[in-house]
Scaffold this active site. Structure first.
Site, PDB file in Angstrom:
ATOM      1  N   HIS A 140      13.910 110.749 158.849  1.00  0.00           N
ATOM      2  CA  HIS A 140      13.513 112.126 159.193  1.00  0.00           C
ATOM      3  C   HIS A 140      13.273 112.128 160.709  1.00  0.00           C
ATOM      4  O   HIS A 140      12.886 111.105 161.278  1.00  0.00           O
ATOM      5  CB  HIS A 140      12.212 112.411 158.438  1.00  0.00           C
ATOM      6  CG  HIS A 140      11.725 113.823 158.504  1.00  0.00           C
ATOM      7  ND1 HIS A 140      11.070 114.327 159.595  1.00  0.00           N
ATOM      8  CD2 HIS A 140      11.781 114.825 157.594  1.00  0.00           C
ATOM      9  CE1 HIS A 140      10.736 115.587 159.349  1.00  0.00           C
ATOM     10  NE2 HIS A 140      11.153 115.919 158.147  1.00  0.00           N
ATOM     11  N   ASP A 218       7.155 105.285 156.617  1.00  0.00           N
ATOM     12  CA  ASP A 218       6.951 106.703 156.356  1.00  0.00           C
ATOM     13  C   ASP A 218       6.940 106.881 154.838  1.00  0.00           C
ATOM     14  O   ASP A 218       7.982 106.774 154.182  1.00  0.00           O
ATOM     15  CB  ASP A 218       8.091 107.508 157.010  1.00  0.00           C
ATOM     16  CG  ASP A 218       8.033 108.986 156.659  1.00  0.00           C
ATOM     17  OD1 ASP A 218       7.121 109.395 155.905  1.00  0.00           O
ATOM     18  OD2 ASP A 218       8.904 109.737 157.146  1.00  0.00           O
ATOM     19  N   GLN A 221       7.921 110.504 151.139  1.00  0.00           N
ATOM     20  CA  GLN A 221       8.694 110.751 149.914  1.00  0.00           C
ATOM     21  C   GLN A 221       8.446 109.671 148.863  1.00  0.00           C
ATOM     22  O   GLN A 221       9.102 109.658 147.827  1.00  0.00           O
ATOM     23  CB  GLN A 221      10.200 110.812 150.243  1.00  0.00           C
ATOM     24  CG  GLN A 221      10.591 111.877 151.247  1.00  0.00           C
ATOM     25  CD  GLN A 221      10.553 113.292 150.671  1.00  0.00           C
ATOM     26  OE1 GLN A 221      10.433 113.486 149.456  1.00  0.00           O
ATOM     27  NE2 GLN A 221      10.646 114.280 151.540  1.00  0.00           N
ATOM     28  N   LYS A 244       3.210 117.171 149.843  1.00  0.00           N
ATOM     29  CA  LYS A 244       4.299 116.793 148.938  1.00  0.00           C
ATOM     30  C   LYS A 244       3.757 116.067 147.710  1.00  0.00           C
ATOM     31  O   LYS A 244       4.510 115.711 146.816  1.00  0.00           O
ATOM     32  CB  LYS A 244       5.304 115.889 149.665  1.00  0.00           C
ATOM     33  CG  LYS A 244       6.027 116.554 150.840  1.00  0.00           C
ATOM     34  CD  LYS A 244       7.090 115.624 151.393  1.00  0.00           C
ATOM     35  CE  LYS A 244       7.462 115.921 152.832  1.00  0.00           C
ATOM     36  NZ  LYS A 244       8.225 117.156 153.000  1.00  0.00           N
ATOM     37  N   CYS A 384      16.024 118.012 158.538  1.00  0.00           N
ATOM     38  CA  CYS A 384      15.368 117.291 159.636  1.00  0.00           C
ATOM     39  C   CYS A 384      15.931 115.879 159.750  1.00  0.00           C
ATOM     40  O   CYS A 384      15.192 114.931 160.026  1.00  0.00           O
ATOM     41  CB  CYS A 384      13.855 117.242 159.455  1.00  0.00           C
ATOM     42  SG  CYS A 384      13.118 118.860 159.492  1.00  0.00           S
TER      43      CYS A 384
END
Lengths: 426, 160
Positions: A140, A218, A221, A244, A384
């Protein structure tokens, strides 16, 4: 109490045993029951943001109705209550991801801020000309741009692992050949927001640490979708956004090993993050407050704590198992469609429940538009991830992303709507 | 509801676009880009006495951006540059809801009005028009050297 509603609401769920009762779970999410454009809502944009259970919504309302107050500074009852709840949320998050201490959880507004905190507080302080930051082409923008700026300001080299085959597993050998004795930081996503590819984080950590580098992951997700243990994974920094994973928008957290946080400079400075201030200078507050300048996002932090309660009660193992089933089904059904290109691995065990695709001759915005008219919410555009789009040779894609409250039948609705799109534009 | 957005005229232009391709030896050479959706349009035009002699569009994008570009070429061909600019303004005002388009006067362009109800798609429809405007602007500012190949004018849409 943040957890009370969640626990009460979930009586129908046989805690931690058997498969998820999706129909029961869905009743906890007020948004999911509605119709859109006259059709039953099929919400498949969970990669962008998840829906919120009633327990999270109620937690926010209760904060504002019953004990809204500033934290860490009041002697009065409401402030004490707010402070307790705020710190309790931090503790819930620490246990949710297996952190060794609550001092390692910094509240931020989202993953982007978490990554920037590391870029400013750690990378700009320690990187020297010739040092290397390594990331991947699938990231991202939030895990690319901060490192490009770090490289620019420190003279470090920005290097990346290219995407050779979008359907392949994470290219661990490629990464191995990229890491050198000058590598100081490896920054990778845990689950690609476009391809869904899962990074073998523990292997990457071993590789990075062997080279003397630190690892930033990261987790935007992954944290919503799978059991996590940052100590087992041996990550140094783990960035997560709350919205999220059932939480409110505007709240997320950074996990960082205490020893690193101790050596880092503050990112934002001002109130709350200091121990003492004189007109000659200041000293920093203890962890984690050194990194939380100003009045924090109290309500949403407590809301995120309620989200973590909800997820923990359902059980991350069961969530992961249900999503695996959805993935297997979605990959099979989507591949039945002539003229559809599915990006990412087609082996459900290698990926999260993220299905990006294009339909021959039809722009993703047109696909998204027709899907919307059928009540199916997906994301379209570049996600993104413009470098990844360029590597795939496409300008945009449609992305359906599932969560534990999605049914297999909703994948059928998606497939029917894609076929309708093809008919409409033929 | 889809029929409001994808009016039959729009789908016709999308399926069978007018003036697709590139004009040889153009006086105007403009590119319209929308990074959000990866759309890229190239508009080329030749001029005679500040009127548009020939105009074509090329590139890729969604049905709305392609149909709108096709309509643009059809509408501005043969017009004076000042008239073309007035039309660009009219289209932009129409999308802001300030004016209505008269179908008797502007034919197919009236079909674009349905897009007003879909705010996220307005930028798709205005891409070609914005590109034409920067092309005209660049043409004017480079008039001093009429023999040189036209400078590429680029319009880039922003996501917010």
């Amino acid at each position: 109490m943040a957890g009370k509603t969640a626990t009460g609401k979930l009586k129908t769920q046989d805690h931690q045993a058997g498969a998820l009762d999706v129909a029961a779970v869905r009743r906890d999410f007020p948004v999911l029951g509605q119709t859109v454009n006259g059709k039953k809502l099929v919400y498949l944009d969970n990669g962008a943001t998840s829906q919120k259970p009633q327990s999270v919504i109620d937690t926010l309302t209760r904060y504002y109705e019953e004990y809204n107050s500033n934290v860490h500074r009041g002697i009065h009852a409401l402030s004490q209550e707010a402070t307790e709840r705020y710190e309790e949320a931090r503790g819930k998050i620490a246990s949710f991801i297996g952190a060794a201490s609550e001092r390692e959880i910094i509240f931020v507004k989202n993953s982007t801020e978490a990554i920037n905190l590391v870029a400013y507080g750690w990378a700009r302080k320690y990187l020297k000309p010739g040092d290397e930051v390594i990331t991947t082409e699938t990231e991202h923008h939030s895990n690319i741009v901060p490192w490009q700026l770090v490289a620019e300001s420190t003279g470090a080299r920005f290097r990346y692992l290219p995407v050779r085959d979008h359907s392949a597993p994470f290219d661990i050998d490629g990464l191995r050949s990229l890491i050198t004795s000058r590598t100081r930081l490896v920054a990778v996503t845990h689950v690609s927001n476009v391809l869904g590819t899962v990074t073998p984080v523990a292997d990457v950590a071993e590789m990075a640490h062997a080279a003397g580098a630190v690892l930033l992951v990261d987790g935007s997700q992954s944290a919503p979708h799978m059991p996590l243990d940052v100590v087992d994974l041996d990550v140094d920094f783990f960035a997560v956004t709350g919205h999220k994973m059932l939480g409110p928008t505007g709240i997320g957290f950074l996990y960082a090993r205490e020893e690193l946080l101790d050596r880092m400079d503050p990112f934002l400075s001002g109130g709350d993050m200091i121990a003492t201030v004189t007109m000659q200078g200041a000293t920093w507050n203890e962890l984690p407050y050194k990194f939380e300048a100003g009045t924090p996002n109290i309500a949403d932090s407590i809301g995120l704590g309620a989200a973590v309660d909800y997820l923990s009660t359902l059980g991350m193992d069961r969530i992961e198992a249900h999503e695996r089933t959805i993935s297997e089904y979605a990959i099979e059904r989507l591949q039945e469609i002539d003229g559809l290109t599915l990006y990412g691995p087609t082996d459900a065990s290698l990926k999260g429940a993220v299905f990006s695709f294009n339909v021959d001759g039809i722009h993703s915005h047109d696909v998204g538009q027709v899907l919307d008219s059928e009540g199916v919410a997906v994301r379209t555009g570049h996600h993104c991830a413009q470098p990844l789009m360029a590597a795939l040779g496409i300008g945009s894609a449609a992305r359906a992303s599932a969560y534990f409250y999605n049914f297999e039948e909703e994948i059928d609705t998606l497939v029917d709507a894609i076929r309708k799109t093809q008919k409409f534009f033929s | 509801m889809l029929d409001d957005l994808y009016r039959e005229i729009i789908l016709d232009h999308y399926r069978s676009p007018m003036n697709r391709g590139r004009v040889e030896h153009p006086d105007i050479h403009a590119e319209g880009k929308n990074p959000l959706c990866g759309d890229e349009l190239i508009i080329t035009a030749s001029l005679e006495d500040e009127s548009i002699l020939e105009i074509k569009f090329d590139g890729h994008g969604c049905s709305i951006s392609q149909a709108s570009a096709s309509m643009l070429t059809e509408q501005v061909k043969g017009r004076r540059l000042t008239e073309a600019e007035d039309l660009v303004e009219l289209i932009k005002s129409m999308f802001k809801g300030e004016v209505e388009i008269d179908p008797d006067e502007l034919g197919d362009l009236e079909a674009l009005q349905g897009i007003r109800r879909y705010p996220v798609r307005i930028k798709c429809a205005t891409l070609a028009w914005n590109a034409l405007q920067v092309g005209i602007d660049t043409h004017r500012s480079s008039l001093e050297d009429a023999e040189a190949a036209p400078e590429l004018a680029v319009f880039t849409e922003h996501s917010i």
